[in-house]
Design a protein around this motif. Sequence first.
Motif, PDB file in Angstrom:
ATOM      1  N   GLY A 229       0.877  -1.287   0.202  1.00  0.00           N
ATOM      2  CA  GLY A 229      -0.185   0.102  -0.072  1.00  0.00           C
ATOM      3  C   GLY A 229       0.965   1.214  -0.140  1.00  0.00           C
ATOM      4  O   GLY A 229       0.288   2.311   0.120  1.00  0.00           O
ATOM      5  N   THR A 230       2.153   0.893  -0.391  1.00  0.00           N
ATOM      6  CA  THR A 230       3.016   2.166  -0.397  1.00  0.00           C
ATOM      7  C   THR A 230       2.691   3.379  -1.430  1.00  0.00           C
ATOM      8  O   THR A 230       2.847   4.435  -1.137  1.00  0.00           O
ATOM      9  CB  THR A 230       4.480   1.890  -0.656  1.00  0.00           C
ATOM     10  N   VAL A 231       1.736   2.938  -2.460  1.00  0.00           N
ATOM     11  CA  VAL A 231       1.358   3.697  -3.482  1.00  0.00           C
ATOM     12  C   VAL A 231       0.402   4.896  -2.702  1.00  0.00           C
ATOM     13  O   VAL A 231       0.317   6.034  -2.978  1.00  0.00           O
ATOM     14  CB  VAL A 231       0.633   2.957  -4.521  1.00  0.00           C
ATOM     15  N   GLY A 232      -0.661   4.254  -1.838  1.00  0.00           N
ATOM     16  CA  GLY A 232      -1.620   4.979  -1.252  1.00  0.00           C
ATOM     17  C   GLY A 232      -0.591   6.009  -0.248  1.00  0.00           C
ATOM     18  O   GLY A 232      -1.128   7.192  -0.131  1.00  0.00           O
ATOM     19  N   LEU A 233       0.272   5.719   0.272  1.00  0.00           N
ATOM     20  CA  LEU A 233       1.164   6.753   1.129  1.00  0.00           C
ATOM     21  C   LEU A 233       1.918   7.639   0.301  1.00  0.00           C
ATOM     22  O   LEU A 233       1.948   8.905   0.654  1.00  0.00           O
ATOM     23  CB  LEU A 233       2.245   5.737   1.929  1.00  0.00           C
ATOM     24  N   GLN A 234       2.272   7.295  -0.688  1.00  0.00           N
ATOM     25  CA  GLN A 234       2.947   8.322  -1.847  1.00  0.00           C
ATOM     26  C   GLN A 234       1.905   9.336  -2.428  1.00  0.00           C
ATOM     27  O   GLN A 234       2.413  10.493  -2.438  1.00  0.00           O
ATOM     28  CB  GLN A 234       3.756   7.699  -3.019  1.00  0.00           C
ATOM     29  N   MET A 235       0.561   8.896  -2.508  1.00  0.00           N
ATOM     30  CA  MET A 235      -0.317   9.607  -3.053  1.00  0.00           C
ATOM     31  C   MET A 235      -0.850  10.665  -1.714  1.00  0.00           C
ATOM     32  O   MET A 235      -1.260  11.810  -2.038  1.00  0.00           O
ATOM     33  CB  MET A 235      -1.735   9.213  -3.508  1.00  0.00           C
ATOM     34  N   THR A 236      -0.735  10.101  -0.623  1.00  0.00           N
ATOM     35  CA  THR A 236      -1.161  10.915   0.363  1.00  0.00           C
ATOM     36  C   THR A 236       0.103  12.100   0.691  1.00  0.00           C
ATOM     37  O   THR A 236      -0.401  13.252   1.068  1.00  0.00           O
ATOM     38  CB  THR A 236      -0.981   9.954   1.705  1.00  0.00           C
ATOM     39  N   MET A 237       1.314  11.660   0.383  1.00  0.00           N
ATOM     40  CA  MET A 237       2.353  12.704   0.571  1.00  0.00           C
ATOM     41  C   MET A 237       2.043  13.769  -0.470  1.00  0.00           C
ATOM     42  O   MET A 237       2.137  14.845  -0.089  1.00  0.00           O
ATOM     43  CB  MET A 237       3.638  11.955   0.176  1.00  0.00           C
ATOM     44  N   SER A 238       1.681  13.668  -1.470  1.00  0.00           N
ATOM     45  CA  SER A 238       1.462  14.550  -2.724  1.00  0.00           C
ATOM     46  C   SER A 238       0.502  15.646  -2.157  1.00  0.00           C
ATOM     47  O   SER A 238       0.442  16.581  -2.030  1.00  0.00           O
ATOM     48  CB  SER A 238       0.863  14.036  -4.049  1.00  0.00           C
ATOM     49  N   ALA A 239      -0.894  14.813  -1.793  1.00  0.00           N
ATOM     50  CA  ALA A 239      -1.899  15.714  -1.307  1.00  0.00           C
ATOM     51  C   ALA A 239      -1.565  16.534  -0.020  1.00  0.00           C
ATOM     52  O   ALA A 239      -1.955  17.682   0.112  1.00  0.00           O
ATOM     53  CB  ALA A 239      -3.269  14.841  -1.093  1.00  0.00           C
ATOM     54  N   VAL A 240      -0.945  15.712   0.961  1.00  0.00           N
ATOM     55  CA  VAL A 240      -0.467  16.465   2.267  1.00  0.00           C
ATOM     56  C   VAL A 240       0.369  17.742   1.829  1.00  0.00           C
ATOM     57  O   VAL A 240       0.538  18.888   2.364  1.00  0.00           O
ATOM     58  CB  VAL A 240       0.001  15.832   3.220  1.00  0.00           C
ATOM     59  N   TRP A 241       1.143  17.352   0.875  1.00  0.00           N
ATOM     60  CA  TRP A 241       2.317  18.540   0.602  1.00  0.00           C
ATOM     61  C   TRP A 241       1.504  19.782  -0.036  1.00  0.00           C
ATOM     62  O   TRP A 241       1.577  20.871   0.409  1.00  0.00           O
ATOM     63  CB  TRP A 241       3.400  17.904  -0.372  1.00  0.00           C
ATOM     64  N   LEU A 242       0.479  19.384  -0.951  1.00  0.00           N
ATOM     65  CA  LEU A 242      -0.024  20.648  -1.464  1.00  0.00           C
ATOM     66  C   LEU A 242      -1.013  21.420  -0.463  1.00  0.00           C
ATOM     67  O   LEU A 242      -0.890  22.489  -0.480  1.00  0.00           O
ATOM     68  CB  LEU A 242      -1.111  19.940  -2.552  1.00  0.00           C
ATOM     69  N   CYS A 243      -1.666  20.562   0.260  1.00  0.00           N
ATOM     70  CA  CYS A 243      -2.421  21.232   1.521  1.00  0.00           C
ATOM     71  C   CYS A 243      -1.462  22.266   2.490  1.00  0.00           C
ATOM     72  O   CYS A 243      -1.860  23.328   2.766  1.00  0.00           O
ATOM     73  CB  CYS A 243      -3.133  20.273   2.257  1.00  0.00           C
ATOM     74  N   THR A 244      -0.425  21.445   2.726  1.00  0.00           N
ATOM     75  CA  THR A 244       0.625  22.232   3.778  1.00  0.00           C
ATOM     76  C   THR A 244       1.203  23.493   3.013  1.00  0.00           C
ATOM     77  O   THR A 244       1.241  24.590   3.531  1.00  0.00           O
ATOM     78  CB  THR A 244       1.690  21.212   3.940  1.00  0.00           C
ATOM     79  N   THR A 245       1.689  23.403   1.760  1.00  0.00           N
ATOM     80  CA  THR A 245       2.057  24.577   0.855  1.00  0.00           C
ATOM     81  C   THR A 245       0.908  25.546   0.829  1.00  0.00           C
ATOM     82  O   THR A 245       1.215  26.854   0.953  1.00  0.00           O
ATOM     83  CB  THR A 245       2.511  24.023  -0.503  1.00  0.00           C
ATOM     84  N   LEU A 246      -0.248  25.391   0.773  1.00  0.00           N
ATOM     85  CA  LEU A 246      -1.375  26.329   0.587  1.00  0.00           C
ATOM     86  C   LEU A 246      -1.449  26.986   2.076  1.00  0.00           C
ATOM     87  O   LEU A 246      -1.689  28.172   1.855  1.00  0.00           O
ATOM     88  CB  LEU A 246      -2.568  25.703   0.216  1.00  0.00           C
ATOM     89  N   VAL A 247      -1.612  25.993   3.263  1.00  0.00           N
ATOM     90  CA  VAL A 247      -1.576  26.745   4.254  1.00  0.00           C
ATOM     91  C   VAL A 247      -0.478  27.748   4.758  1.00  0.00           C
ATOM     92  O   VAL A 247      -0.598  28.763   5.150  1.00  0.00           O
ATOM     93  CB  VAL A 247      -1.564  25.707   5.358  1.00  0.00           C
ATOM     94  N   LEU A 248       0.696  27.343   4.264  1.00  0.00           N
ATOM     95  CA  LEU A 248       1.941  28.075   4.417  1.00  0.00           C
ATOM     96  C   LEU A 248       2.011  29.535   3.596  1.00  0.00           C
ATOM     97  O   LEU A 248       2.452  30.426   4.211  1.00  0.00           O
ATOM     98  CB  LEU A 248       3.090  27.487   4.381  1.00  0.00           C
ATOM     99  N   LEU A 249       1.401  29.401   2.395  1.00  0.00           N
ATOM    100  CA  LEU A 249       1.388  30.490   1.633  1.00  0.00           C
ATOM    101  C   LEU A 249       0.328  31.548   2.126  1.00  0.00           C
ATOM    102  O   LEU A 249       0.614  32.874   2.273  1.00  0.00           O
ATOM    103  CB  LEU A 249       0.958  30.159   0.392  1.00  0.00           C
ATOM    104  N   LEU A 250      -0.720  31.020   2.531  1.00  0.00           N
ATOM    105  CA  LEU A 250      -1.720  31.960   3.375  1.00  0.00           C
ATOM    106  C   LEU A 250      -1.265  32.555   4.472  1.00  0.00           C
ATOM    107  O   LEU A 250      -1.275  33.801   4.754  1.00  0.00           O
ATOM    108  CB  LEU A 250      -2.982  31.049   3.682  1.00  0.00           C
ATOM    109  N   PHE A 251      -0.340  31.813   5.341  1.00  0.00           N
ATOM    110  CA  PHE A 251       0.177  32.042   6.535  1.00  0.00           C
ATOM    111  C   PHE A 251       1.355  33.254   6.149  1.00  0.00           C
ATOM    112  O   PHE A 251       1.343  34.456   6.719  1.00  0.00           O
ATOM    113  CB  PHE A 251       0.987  31.177   7.294  1.00  0.00           C
TER     114      PHE A 251
END
Length: 140
Positions: free
Chosen positions: A53-75
């Motif tokens: 299920g590492t593919v799921g974890l890798q896809m999670t990484m992409s989604a979490v990176w995008l969300c984290t980047t957006l939150v940091l940009l807003l900050f």
Amino acid sequence: MHGTRAEGRPPAPAQGCGWYLLAPVVAAFGVYGGTVWTVRSWAGCPLGNDAGGTVGLQMTMSAVWLCTTLVLLLFQLALRRWPPRGGRAVLWLAPVAAGVGLALLYRWGMGWPYQPPGGPCTEGYPLFPFTGTTGPHSAG
């Protein structure tokens, strides 16, 4: 005369494009660190990262990176609009501190395996933070 800034408040220090590039870089390090911590925590579980299920974890990484980047940009935009006291150093360190906090929140959301006494762990890591696990919650 109408002004948008409060009287007596100094204008925000001018920041270049490099300051906004800090958000995706800090997010990448935070998500990578949180994912490595997750992988190590779940490595002893049969349904953990060894279950294909590492593919799921890798896809999670992409989604979490995008969300984290957006939150940091807003900050960062908020910091530019309402600059904190402390000058330029605070403007650079505040997004890094926020990134560390978001990385810890990501890791906390991925949970920890339950190791029953005398039996193997039968859980799997969540496919996305705070969503539950992929495997059963008890070895029974």
